[in-house]
Design an enzyme around this catalytic site. Structure first.
Site, short mmCIF file in Angstrom:
data_model
loop_
_atom_site.label_atom_id
_atom_site.label_comp_id
_atom_site.label_asym_id
_atom_site.label_seq_id
_atom_site.Cartn_x
_atom_site.Cartn_y
_atom_site.Cartn_z
CB SER A 186 -0.94 0.00 1.21
OG SER A 186 -1.79 -1.12 1.18
CG HIS A 232 -2.20 3.66 3.47
ND1 HIS A 232 -3.56 3.50 3.43
CD2 HIS A 232 -1.67 2.41 3.31
CE1 HIS A 232 -3.85 2.22 3.26
NE2 HIS A 232 -2.72 1.54 3.19
#
Length: 287
Positions: A186, A232
């Protein structure tokens, strides 16, 4: 009747032209560039007429090679994207076969990195939530499949690989500093989100759709439980910085500036890990 030898050529008569590479072959065809006579074996099709092999080679050297939008060789097949997809799938297959062993050894773990297990900063970006969960790898691989080819064609394969890996590293460094443990691509994917926004702005495209995409995913990062917001956001910031260096580098010394920016980001991330302890260690929260 006896045969007679042919009469000698008259004074001033021109000799029959022969191929400059094969003197024993008569020919009346000349190279369009150098005008040397060439036989059928030496003829190379050109836009008009034929050329000799030497002129064809010289012309190929003069032709400017196709380039990606921001430098690097033009990309016909996004090989880096496909390679990354395969590596992620193979890593997940290893998790299926040995879930506990693979995750424990290669997942991102701040204390492990602090104790010298540096490989976790990169290997964790190729792991995902182990079975029976499949949504994690499915979403990340779909995003890589959707974003990767376009960015690789714009940046070139080498620059795209650097963007992906530095984004992944940026996410892992953020986890090291402000988190505890995590797995997943991610961070790299969010780096591609940031890069897509930067590239769209640089090329004058409407980037509002990309901005909405980033905004929605950032909200989900804090709303959905169990998601590493550190990974993230760390990947997003690193990817945006690297992409800005690639997209806004001046044409003069473009490659030098681009890889200088990539090297500077790499050095900064390494220094953060080597010079700062993880926040969780300071709080006594790492186990």
């Amino acid at each position: 009747m006896t045969s007679q030898p042919p009469p000698p050529p008259q004074p001033g008569a021109q000799a029959v032209p022969t191929c400059y590479r094969h003197p024993d072959r008569e020919t009346y065809v000349r190279c369009q560039r150098c005008e040397r006579p060439i036989c059928p074996d030496c003829m190379r099709d050109a836009a008009v007429g034929h050329q000799c092999p030497e002129c064809v080679r010289e012309g190929n050297r003069e032709v400017r090679q196709a380039r990606a939008t921001f430098g690097g060789a033009a990309v016909a097949t996004p090989r880096v994207t496909w390679t990354l997809l395969v590596l992620n799938v193979l890593a997940y297959a290893a998790e299926v076969l040995r879930p506990d062993e693979v995750v424990q050894r290669f997942a991102m773990w701040s204390l492990g990195v602090h104790l010298g297990e540096w490989w976790r900063l990169i290997t964790s970006a190729f792991l995902h939530a182990p079975p029976p969960s499949f949504w994690h790898i499915l979403f990340n691989m779909w995003a890589l499949y959707a974003l990767g080819p376009e960015l690789e064609r714009r940046l070139g394969s080498g620059r795209f690989a650097a963007l992906y890996l530095l984004s992944a590293l940026g996410g892992s460094v953020a986890i090291y500093l402000f988190g505890t443990s995590a797995v997943g691509a991610s961070g790299a994917i969010y780096g591609l989100f940031g890069a897509l926004f930067v590239v769209a702005r640089r090329l004058g495209y409407d980037a509002r759709g990309v901005l909405w995409l980033i905004g929605i995913n950032v909200v989900l990062t804090f709303v959905v439980p169990g998601i590493s917001w550190q990974g993230h956001l760390g990947g997003l910031v690193a990817g945006a910085i690297v992409a800005a260096g690639f997209a806004y580098a001046p044409r003069r010394n473009r490659a030098l500036v681009q890889f200088g920016v990539a090297a500077a980001v790499l050095v900064a991330l390494v220094l953060l890990v080597t010079m700062l302890p993880p926040y969780g260690l300071l709080q006594g929260a790492l186990t």
